[in-house]
Design a protein around this motif. Structure first.
Motif, short mmCIF file in Angstrom:
data_model
loop_
_atom_site.label_atom_id
_atom_site.label_comp_id
_atom_site.label_asym_id
_atom_site.label_seq_id
_atom_site.Cartn_x
_atom_site.Cartn_y
_atom_site.Cartn_z
N LEU A 193 -34.87 43.26 20.47
CA LEU A 193 -34.25 44.57 20.55
C LEU A 193 -35.21 45.62 21.11
CD1 LEU A 193 -32.28 44.53 17.19
CD2 LEU A 193 -31.24 44.93 19.44
N THR A 194 -36.44 45.65 20.59
CA THR A 194 -37.40 46.64 21.07
C THR A 194 -37.85 46.34 22.49
OG1 THR A 194 -39.16 45.39 19.96
CG2 THR A 194 -38.26 47.29 18.79
N ASN A 195 -37.94 45.07 22.85
CA ASN A 195 -38.34 44.74 24.23
C ASN A 195 -37.30 45.17 25.24
OD1 ASN A 195 -40.54 43.55 23.05
ND2 ASN A 195 -39.96 41.44 23.54
N ILE A 196 -36.03 45.07 24.87
CA ILE A 196 -34.95 45.38 25.81
C ILE A 196 -34.62 46.87 25.80
CG2 ILE A 196 -32.50 45.00 26.34
CD1 ILE A 196 -32.86 42.16 25.10
N TRP A 197 -34.48 47.46 24.61
CA TRP A 197 -34.00 48.85 24.52
C TRP A 197 -35.07 49.86 24.10
CZ3 TRP A 197 -30.45 44.93 23.08
CH2 TRP A 197 -29.29 44.88 23.84
N GLY A 198 -36.24 49.42 23.69
CA GLY A 198 -37.23 50.37 23.21
C GLY A 198 -36.88 50.82 21.80
N ALA A 199 -36.62 52.12 21.63
CA ALA A 199 -36.22 52.65 20.33
C ALA A 199 -34.84 52.11 19.95
CB ALA A 199 -36.18 54.18 20.38
N VAL A 200 -34.73 51.61 18.73
CA VAL A 200 -33.47 51.04 18.24
C VAL A 200 -33.31 51.38 16.77
CG1 VAL A 200 -33.39 49.12 19.90
CG2 VAL A 200 -34.62 48.84 17.72
N PRO A 201 -32.09 51.29 16.23
CA PRO A 201 -31.93 51.48 14.79
C PRO A 201 -32.70 50.42 14.02
CG PRO A 201 -29.81 51.65 15.91
CD PRO A 201 -30.79 51.14 16.92
N TYR A 202 -33.38 50.85 12.96
CA TYR A 202 -34.15 49.91 12.14
C TYR A 202 -33.71 50.03 10.70
CZ TYR A 202 -37.92 47.61 9.66
OH TYR A 202 -38.63 46.78 8.84
N TYR A 203 -33.45 48.88 10.08
CA TYR A 203 -33.22 48.85 8.64
C TYR A 203 -33.61 47.48 8.13
CZ TYR A 203 -28.71 46.35 9.28
OH TYR A 203 -27.73 45.44 9.60
N ASP A 204 -34.15 47.43 6.92
CA ASP A 204 -34.61 46.19 6.35
C ASP A 204 -34.09 46.00 4.92
OD1 ASP A 204 -36.08 48.07 5.00
OD2 ASP A 204 -38.05 47.30 5.61
N GLU A 205 -32.94 46.63 4.65
CA GLU A 205 -32.28 46.47 3.36
C GLU A 205 -30.84 46.04 3.59
OE1 GLU A 205 -33.11 49.73 0.44
OE2 GLU A 205 -33.89 50.71 2.23
N ASP A 206 -30.22 45.52 2.55
CA ASP A 206 -28.83 45.07 2.63
C ASP A 206 -27.91 46.29 2.47
OD1 ASP A 206 -26.71 43.34 2.87
OD2 ASP A 206 -26.70 42.78 0.74
N LEU A 207 -27.80 47.07 3.54
CA LEU A 207 -27.06 48.33 3.50
C LEU A 207 -25.56 48.11 3.73
CD1 LEU A 207 -29.38 50.57 5.71
CD2 LEU A 207 -29.33 50.43 3.21
N ILE A 265 -27.65 39.13 13.16
CA ILE A 265 -28.74 38.35 12.57
C ILE A 265 -29.51 39.20 11.57
CG2 ILE A 265 -30.98 37.32 13.11
CD1 ILE A 265 -29.61 36.44 15.81
N ILE A 266 -29.81 40.44 11.94
CA ILE A 266 -30.54 41.33 11.04
C ILE A 266 -29.75 41.58 9.76
CG2 ILE A 266 -31.34 43.72 10.76
CD1 ILE A 266 -32.10 43.54 13.82
N GLY A 267 -28.46 41.85 9.91
CA GLY A 267 -27.64 42.08 8.73
C GLY A 267 -27.57 40.86 7.83
N ASP A 268 -27.39 39.68 8.43
CA ASP A 268 -27.33 38.47 7.63
C ASP A 268 -28.68 38.16 6.98
OD1 ASP A 268 -24.66 38.04 8.17
OD2 ASP A 268 -25.00 36.65 9.81
N ALA A 269 -29.77 38.39 7.71
CA ALA A 269 -31.10 38.15 7.14
C ALA A 269 -31.34 39.07 5.95
CB ALA A 269 -32.18 38.34 8.20
N ASN A 270 -30.97 40.35 6.08
CA ASN A 270 -31.14 41.28 4.97
C ASN A 270 -30.32 40.85 3.76
OD1 ASN A 270 -32.96 43.00 6.25
ND2 ASN A 270 -31.36 44.32 7.09
N SER A 271 -29.12 40.33 4.01
CA SER A 271 -28.28 39.86 2.91
C SER A 271 -28.92 38.67 2.21
CB SER A 271 -26.90 39.46 3.44
OG SER A 271 -26.09 38.94 2.41
N VAL A 272 -29.47 37.73 3.00
CA VAL A 272 -30.14 36.58 2.40
C VAL A 272 -31.33 37.04 1.57
CG1 VAL A 272 -31.53 34.52 2.92
CG2 VAL A 272 -29.38 34.92 4.14
#
Length: 510
Positions: free
Chosen positions: A157-171, A117-124
């Motif tokens: 993601l943060t509620n379940i795992w705490g620290a997680v990978p974060y990115y907000d660009e279409d990488l 979802i994050i990857g697709d959202a960044n692409s949009v």
């Protein structure tokens, strides 16, 4: 948003960059960002695909939101409200608190789907920003929806795992596959900032009409923002956001608690609903199966097995059946501790039906026994995510932590429909109010996906489960402090060893 489930799969595959396995696929760069969507219709199809990441099945993955082993695994189970009615093994790791890096297959599914979802959202976002092929209204709305859905994924993601990978660009996937973990507080701060931009730039509307009803509004974005603020104990921020929703949104509390959960209503988005996923019957991958976890199965009922035939006949005469999974029933203490004079109890705790004593204690607000309009595994109905009663209780919590007497106003607004005559709270100390608020959330929002998150956020998960009774699986004896967070799935660590740099113990599991 029923419409998203009837979209052509072939069109979606052309429009969106599918990232369901975000470490193994790289679809970025096929078309230059900002020039991909040639029309408003294409941009809308693309954002519909991101919604579908939450609410629809892909070819390989179960529905993330209403599969009983998707997000529900982490929110509905493993708390002190409901549990499995029989020993379904896939629920064991969370209900029995035997989590390891590799014994719960749904963890990787949830992880991958959320990052898809994050990857697709960044692409949009990359393809919508500054895209002059789009009208300004659609460009803004789609951008706001993508930021909201990305934020909602990080919320889980943060509620379940705490620290997680974060990115907000279409990488490129090659870069995403090397990302380490970012502290949960930093992720939440970044998400809150992006949601602030949604508001200041007026990207999302206050509401919708017609077929667009159900899309994310500015009020839904504020709910995610306020919830993240509560996790970070930003009481002032949370109170500001929640009171804005209470005072300025078009939403209102319904007079009758049961009406909120009328799953077969002509307009399921009643005035109390802020956001939800509206499913469609007879659409492959677009129907709600989680209802069946709460629906009874006739093999278990009634308590007097000699009456099974009579019960089946009586149900059929009403167009109903007991053909659910029977997988999610009330825990004994939840049923016993729910106040008997609370008008919400019959909607949350049921021990007999049509005059038959039942073997299990069920939660009818999550039932849909209508086998004509909502048959087994084919429920076309709304899954409520956020509603206004939750907002009032969030405001009450934040106000209490600030020693603001308005806390009583907010909690009593919710209690007003729960008791006849009214039983408002007055004169409680801050600590006593805190406990009353926690109980109120338990009764009002039972099995709606918040209790386990709340217990973790309040720092009382372990002691609460240790003092609970689990008829199936041995969670009270097994739970320990490491279970406050889940371990990153072993398969993901193998693919990306950088996930261990932030914490070599993997949240204490190694």
């Amino acid at each position: 948003m029923k419409n998203i489930h009837s979209l052509s799969i072939s069109i979606l595959l052309l429009i969106i960059s599918s990232c369901s396995d975000f470490l193994e696929e790289n679809t970025r760069g096929i078309i230059e960002p900002g020039r991909f969507y040639q029309s408003d219709e294409e941009a809308i199809l693309a954002i519909n695909g991101v919604y579908n990441g939450f609410a629809g099945e892909s070819f390989q993955e179960p529905d993330l939101y209403t599969s009983w082993w998707g997000i529900q695994f982490w929110t509905v189970y493993g708390a002190d409200e409901v549990g499995p009615g029989w020993p379904q093994g896939l629920i064991g790791p969370i209900q029995g608190y035997t989590l390891t890096e590799n014994n719960y297959g749904n963890a990787r599914t949830t992880w991958r789907n959320l990052y898809g979802i994050i990857g697709d959202a960044n692409s949009v976002i990359a393809n919508v920003q500054n895209n002059q092929n789009l009208s300004e209204g659609i460009r803004n709305r789609v951008l706001g929806e993508a930021i909201f859905l990305r934020s909602f994924a990080y919320y889980h993601l943060t509620n379940i795992w705490g620290a997680v990978p974060y990115y907000d660009e279409d990488l490129p996937i090659s870069e995403v596959a090397r990302l380490g973990r970012t502290a949960a507080a930093e992720v939440r701060a970044a998400v809150i900032n992006s949601l602030n931009e949604v508001e200041t730039q007026s990207l999302l509307p206050s509401g919708y009409t017609g077929a667009d009803v159900g899309r994310a509004t500015v009020w839904a974005a504020k709910m995610v923002k306020a919830k993240m603020m509560l996790w970070e104990e930003d009481w002032s921020g949370a109170l500001r956001e929640t009171t804005d929703i209470i005072n300025n949104s078009p939403h209102r509390l319904l007079e009758n608690y049961a009406d909120v959960f009328d799953l077969n209503a002509a307009n399921p988005f009643n005035d109390e609903i802020i956001f939800g996923f509206d499913y469609s019957k007879d659409v492959p991958g677009g129907n709600n199966n989680f209802t069946d976890a709460f629906n009874p199965r006739i093999r278990d009922e009634p308590a007097d097995q000699s009456q099974r035939g009579a019960l089946t006949a009586d149900l059929a005469a009403r167009g109903e059946d007991f053909r659910g999974f029977g997988l999610t029933v009330c825990l004994p203490q939840f049923a016993e501790e729910f106040p008997n004079d609370d008008l919400r109890k019959p909607i949350n705790v049921l021990t007999e039906y049509l005059g038959y004593e039942l073997n299990n204690t069920y939660m009818p607000k999550r039932w849909n026994l209508d086998n004509v309009n909502s048959p087994r595994t084919n429920h076309g109905e709304l899954y409520i995510v956020f509603r206004l009663a939750d907002t009032y209780l969030m405001a009450a919590e934040a106000a209490n932590e600030l020693n603001d007497p308005a806390a009583f106003t907010y909690i009593n607004a919710v209690r007003q429909r729960a008791y006849e005559p009214d039983r408002p709270y007055t004169g409680l100390s801050q600590e006593n109010f805190r406990q009353a608020l926690r109980d109120e959330r338990r009764w009002e929002l039972a099995a709606e996906g918040f209790r386990r998150y709340d217990l973790i956020r309040w720092g009382i998960l372990v002691e609460t489960i240790q003092n609970s009774e689990y008829p199936v699986f041995n969670g009270p004896d097994n739970i320990s402090p490491i279970h406050i967070k889940a371990p990153i799935p072993q398969e993901e660590i193998i693919l990306n060893p950088n996930l261990l740099e932030f914490d070599p113990t993997n949240n204490g599991y190694r």
